[in-house]
Design a protein around this motif. Structure first.
Motif: not given
Length: 157
Positions: A82-84, A86, A110
């Motif tokens: 679920q890491y996205k 930025k 990030d």
């Protein structure tokens, strides 16, 4: 400062590098387990502390205030896929000739993930490069290449 956790992480990366060197055809299919809290904290500690914040406005110092909590949350999101990342903050730096150079500034989180993945991939792919390759490699640069050329030229009259 080296800790037991750091040593464990470094050992795992060294094992991967050795495997990549011994078996150039090896396919590494599962490396996500290396993105553990100890490794990501180590990567965080290597970040430059005085850099501008990303699009979220969070500085390295602010992220550090709740480091354990932030890293635990990051690992949970990575494991759950679920890491996205930025969006990168775009700023323009003035050049001496009056033009402006675009610069992208990622968020602190990030930067941590990027550094961790870079370290893992370097361990694998550095094994494929020849010693005479200097471009975009860790601890090597154009000055090292020039020194090597000078050494070779001066050796043969």
């Amino acid at each position: 400062m080296t800790t037991k956790l750091t040593s464990k992480t470094q050992k795992a990366i060294q094992v991967i590098a050795l495997k990549a060197k011994e078996d150039p055809n090896c396919k590494f299919t599962s490396l996500a387990h290396l993105l553990a809290e100890d490794f990501l904290k180590e990567c965080f500690r290597e970040l430059k502390k005085n850099k501008s914040p990303g699009i979220d406005g969070i500085t390295v110092k602010e992220y550090e205030e709740k480091l354990d909590e932030n890293i635990a949350d990051l690992v949970a999101r990575l494991k759950a896929k679920q890491y996205k990342p930025k969006p990168v903050k775009r700023v323009y730096i003035p050049k001496p000739n009056g033009d402006k150079r675009p610069l992208g500034i990622p968020a602190v989180e990030d930067k941590i993930v990027q550094m961790a993945i870079k370290k893992i991939l370097e361990a694998i792919f550095e094994q494929d490069f020849m010693d005479t390759s200097y471009g975009f490699r860790p601890n090597r640069g154009c000055h090292d290449a020039l020194k090597q050329i000078d050494k070779i030229i001066m050796k043969y009259p």
